[in-house]
Design a protein around this motif. Structure first.
Motif, PDB file in Angstrom:
ATOM      1  N   GLU A 131       0.828  -1.214   0.000  1.00 35.13           N
ATOM      2  CA  GLU A 131       0.000   0.000   0.000  1.00 35.13           C
ATOM      3  C   GLU A 131       0.857   1.257   0.000  1.00 35.13           C
ATOM      4  OE1 GLU A 131      -3.337  -0.052  -0.326  1.00 35.13           O
ATOM      5  OE2 GLU A 131      -3.040  -2.207  -0.562  1.00 35.13           O
ATOM      6  N   GLY A 132       2.036   1.151  -0.597  1.00 36.40           N
ATOM      7  CA  GLY A 132       2.932   2.303  -0.600  1.00 36.40           C
ATOM      8  C   GLY A 132       3.837   2.315  -1.809  1.00 36.40           C
ATOM      9  N   VAL A 133       4.833   3.179  -1.750  1.00 32.55           N
ATOM     10  CA  VAL A 133       5.764   3.384  -2.862  1.00 32.55           C
ATOM     11  C   VAL A 133       7.188   3.328  -2.333  1.00 32.55           C
ATOM     12  CG1 VAL A 133       6.560   5.016  -4.616  1.00 32.55           C
ATOM     13  CG2 VAL A 133       4.108   4.780  -4.157  1.00 32.55           C
ATOM     14  N   VAL A 134       8.035   2.597  -3.044  1.00 31.30           N
ATOM     15  CA  VAL A 134       9.460   2.539  -2.717  1.00 31.30           C
ATOM     16  C   VAL A 134      10.185   3.561  -3.582  1.00 31.30           C
ATOM     17  CG1 VAL A 134      11.524   1.100  -2.655  1.00 31.30           C
ATOM     18  CG2 VAL A 134       9.294   0.102  -2.113  1.00 31.30           C
ATOM     19  N   ASP A 135      10.985   4.429  -2.958  1.00 26.78           N
ATOM     20  CA  ASP A 135      11.683   5.478  -3.699  1.00 26.78           C
ATOM     21  C   ASP A 135      13.064   4.990  -4.153  1.00 26.78           C
ATOM     22  OD1 ASP A 135      13.592   5.756  -1.627  1.00 26.78           O
ATOM     23  OD2 ASP A 135      12.591   7.485  -0.740  1.00 26.78           O
ATOM     24  N   PRO A 136      13.821   5.788  -4.908  1.00 25.47           N
ATOM     25  CA  PRO A 136      15.118   5.333  -5.430  1.00 25.47           C
ATOM     26  C   PRO A 136      16.149   4.969  -4.351  1.00 25.47           C
ATOM     27  CG  PRO A 136      14.344   7.219  -6.688  1.00 25.47           C
ATOM     28  CD  PRO A 136      13.417   7.077  -5.519  1.00 25.47           C
ATOM     29  N   ARG A 137      15.966   5.463  -3.144  1.00 25.03           N
ATOM     30  CA  ARG A 137      16.883   5.130  -2.055  1.00 25.03           C
ATOM     31  C   ARG A 137      16.492   3.849  -1.338  1.00 25.03           C
ATOM     32  NH1 ARG A 137      18.279  10.924   0.923  1.00 25.03           N
ATOM     33  NH2 ARG A 137      19.078  11.997  -0.942  1.00 25.03           N
ATOM     34  N   GLY A 138      15.374   3.269  -1.727  1.00 23.80           N
ATOM     35  CA  GLY A 138      14.917   2.036  -1.086  1.00 23.80           C
ATOM     36  C   GLY A 138      13.981   2.249   0.075  1.00 23.80           C
ATOM     37  N   ALA A 139      13.624   3.497   0.363  1.00 22.29           N
ATOM     38  CA  ALA A 139      12.709   3.785   1.466  1.00 22.29           C
ATOM     39  C   ALA A 139      11.270   3.575   1.014  1.00 22.29           C
ATOM     40  CB  ALA A 139      12.912   5.215   1.957  1.00 22.29           C
ATOM     41  N   TRP A 140      10.479   2.942   1.875  1.00 21.96           N
ATOM     42  CA  TRP A 140       9.073   2.688   1.576  1.00 21.96           C
ATOM     43  C   TRP A 140       8.224   3.756   2.230  1.00 21.96           C
ATOM     44  CZ3 TRP A 140       4.711   1.451   4.603  1.00 21.96           C
ATOM     45  CH2 TRP A 140       3.615   0.937   3.902  1.00 21.96           C
ATOM     46  N   HIS A 141       7.257   4.302   1.454  1.00 24.74           N
ATOM     47  CA  HIS A 141       6.393   5.369   1.951  1.00 24.74           C
ATOM     48  C   HIS A 141       4.939   4.917   1.868  1.00 24.74           C
ATOM     49  CE1 HIS A 141       9.823   8.158   1.657  1.00 24.74           C
ATOM     50  NE2 HIS A 141      10.087   7.526   0.533  1.00 24.74           N
ATOM     51  N   LYS A 142       4.268   4.909   2.990  1.00 29.50           N
ATOM     52  CA  LYS A 142       2.853   4.569   3.033  1.00 29.50           C
ATOM     53  C   LYS A 142       2.057   5.639   2.281  1.00 29.50           C
ATOM     54  CE  LYS A 142      -1.146   2.916   4.571  1.00 29.50           C
ATOM     55  NZ  LYS A 142      -1.727   1.637   4.123  1.00 29.50           N
ATOM     56  N   ILE A 143       1.185   5.205   1.355  1.00 30.89           N
ATOM     57  CA  ILE A 143       0.366   6.140   0.594  1.00 30.89           C
ATOM     58  C   ILE A 143      -1.090   5.959   1.018  1.00 30.89           C
ATOM     59  CG2 ILE A 143      -0.359   6.903  -1.690  1.00 30.89           C
ATOM     60  CD1 ILE A 143       2.600   7.311  -1.188  1.00 30.89           C
ATOM     61  N   SER A 144      -1.668   6.999   1.583  1.00 27.86           N
ATOM     62  CA  SER A 144      -3.076   6.973   1.979  1.00 27.86           C
ATOM     63  C   SER A 144      -3.842   7.905   1.046  1.00 27.86           C
ATOM     64  CB  SER A 144      -3.234   7.419   3.439  1.00 27.86           C
ATOM     65  OG  SER A 144      -2.547   6.538   4.305  1.00 27.86           O
ATOM     66  N   LEU A 145      -4.614   7.326   0.159  1.00 32.20           N
ATOM     67  CA  LEU A 145      -5.352   8.110  -0.823  1.00 32.20           C
ATOM     68  C   LEU A 145      -6.851   8.053  -0.556  1.00 32.20           C
ATOM     69  CD1 LEU A 145      -3.611   6.992  -4.150  1.00 32.20           C
ATOM     70  CD2 LEU A 145      -3.171   9.075  -2.836  1.00 32.20           C
ATOM     71  N   GLN A 146      -7.551   9.098  -0.946  1.00 33.42           N
ATOM     72  CA  GLN A 146      -9.007   9.057  -0.964  1.00 33.42           C
ATOM     73  C   GLN A 146      -9.527   8.476  -2.277  1.00 33.42           C
ATOM     74  OE1 GLN A 146     -11.224  12.429   0.792  1.00 33.42           O
ATOM     75  NE2 GLN A 146      -9.252  13.487   0.928  1.00 33.42           N
ATOM     76  N   LEU A 147      -8.629   8.259  -3.231  1.00 32.43           N
ATOM     77  CA  LEU A 147      -9.004   7.736  -4.541  1.00 32.43           C
ATOM     78  C   LEU A 147      -8.914   6.216  -4.529  1.00 32.43           C
ATOM     79  CD1 LEU A 147      -6.934  10.243  -6.709  1.00 32.43           C
ATOM     80  CD2 LEU A 147      -9.263  10.503  -5.818  1.00 32.43           C
ATOM     81  N   PRO A 148      -9.839   5.515  -5.209  1.00 32.30           N
ATOM     82  CA  PRO A 148      -9.880   4.055  -5.139  1.00 32.30           C
ATOM     83  C   PRO A 148      -8.924   3.391  -6.124  1.00 32.30           C
ATOM     84  CG  PRO A 148     -11.689   4.831  -6.480  1.00 32.30           C
ATOM     85  CD  PRO A 148     -10.982   6.063  -5.963  1.00 32.30           C
TER      86      PRO A 148
END
Length: 406
Positions: A228-245
């Motif tokens: 449920e998130g995105v991994v950036d070029p440094r390898g860090a994972w970021h939780k993405i909380s969207l209102q869009l389905p």
């Protein structure tokens, strides 16, 4: 700006404001059209001095543009064509209305990308995907990829953010000196089984793809959707909380973060901004009335219908199809859509070309009921969720009728 451009910009803003005041639209086209009639170079004048990102592709442009504008907004005011007017008239109107902003994020119709590249000299161009669309007037997919490839070759200073999962996009972007690849997954494969470089078959295994006759293959992406998130070029994972389905919007969010990074925005600063986007020009809008939660989804071609089915709940569903000029006059593309995910639920159909849709649903063994108006559909479904999936003008018709019947 030159005096002529200043006059054109002022007239553009006035025309757009009058259009809105008269209830004739949001002014996102007429203002730019008049401005460009006064000064054909107005878009270039308005773009000068701004750091600009262009977002293009067959599907997802409007949503990704809204998300990218929100992310870049960490740095300051951003001009954007948030209502989806994605041709030069819309770009001109958006920039004129915004005034002096340091940044702009513009959605661009894929046919117009070469022209807008010349006029705006952007810092970043994001290429989302390429698939069949509006068969009676749109270019064949490989032709579109070739047009992009040629245009980007003429702008080697532009940083390209491109979809590693789409072979057509990879081929279009591969010759650019600076490319950042993102991976959002690709559910629709039917327009990319043949290599655009050599004509050999493309093979796939899991998330990888490669040409069987030349060196074209999936590049290693720097931005990846994971869980449920995105991994950036440094390898860090970021939780993405969207209102869009839907998972597709996680991919759009990854693209937005990759674009914003080219402006110096850190993902940790941008992710919270993405959650502020709830509806995009009415898409994904939810209205609760009389115990019914009505959600509007736009689907305009086979690939986007596939994603709409993924986003929609297993609930009563209204499908609406028109074939007016903005939709494309040819509805044969309906037979490229697999409607079988709708089996077993209450399905209602409407729109100018409802009978074309009825034939397609019969072939897919999906039971349905024809209704003449949106209000009739609302009355026929029980309290709870009602999913509405419609193409361009059908979507706008339903938005207008929603105001009347609810």
């Amino acid at each position: 700006m030159p005096l002529r451009a200043k006059v054109a910009s002022s007239v553009s803003r006035t025309a757009a404001a009058l259009s809105r005041a008269a209830g004739r639209g949001d002014g996102s086209v007429i203002g730019g059209w008049i401005g460009l009639k006064i000064d054909p170079d107005l878009l270039a004048h308005l773009a000068a001095g701004r750091a600009i990102a262009l977002i293009s592709g067959t599907n997802g442009k409007t949503t990704t543009t809204r998300l990218a504008a929100a992310a870049v907004g960490v740095l300051g005011p951003v001009a954007t064509n948030g209502f989806g007017a994605n041709m030069p008239t819309g770009h001109t109107s958006a920039l004129a209305k915004a005034g002096q902003t340091p940044y702009a994020v513009l959605e661009v119709d894929e046919h117009y990308l070469p022209r807008v590249l010349v006029a705006t000299e952007p810092r970043v161009v994001a290429l989302l995907n390429l698939s069949r669309d509006q068969l009676d007037r749109a270019k064949e997919v490989a032709m579109m990829a070739q047009m992009w490839r040629t245009a980007l070759a003429e702008h080697p200073g532009v940083h390209v953010v491109a979809n590693a999962d789409d072979p057509m996009v990879v081929w279009a972007a591969a010759g650019s000196p600076a490319v950042t690849w993102f991976s959002a997954g690709q559910r629709w494969h039917d327009d990319s089984w043949v290599c655009p470089e050599c004509g050999s078959p493309i093979e796939r295994q899991a998330d990888q793809w490669w040409c069987t006759g030349c060196s074209l293959r999936r590049p290693v992406p720097q931005w990846v959707v994971e869980d449920e998130g995105v991994v950036d070029p440094r390898g860090a994972w970021h939780k993405i909380s969207l209102q869009l389905p839907g998972r597709v919007n996680l991919g759009n969010a990854a693209t937005a973060l990759a674009v914003a990074a080219q402006f110096g925005v850190r993902p940790t600063d941008a992710v919270s901004r993405l959650s502020t986007v709830a509806s995009v020009a009415g898409r994904y809008a939810q209205v609760v009335r009389d115990g019914r939660n009505i959600r509007l989804l736009l689907a305009k071609n086979p690939a986007s219908w596939l994603e709409a089915f993924d986003m929609a709940d297993n609930a009563p569903t209204l499908l609406s199809i028109n074939a007016r000029d903005p939709d494309g006059l040819d509805t044969s593309w309906l037979f490229d859509v697999d409607f079988s995910p709708l089996r077993g639920r209450q399905v209602l159909i409407t729109g100018d070309r409802a009978y074309d849709l009825a034939v397609r649903l019969e072939v897919n063994d999906v039971r349905f009921q024809h209704v003449r108006t949106f209000g009739e559909a609302v009355r026929l479904v029980p309290p709870g969720r009602l999913e509405v999936i419609a193409n361009y003008t059908a979507f706008q018709d339903i938005r207008a009728e929603l105001d009347r019947v609810l």
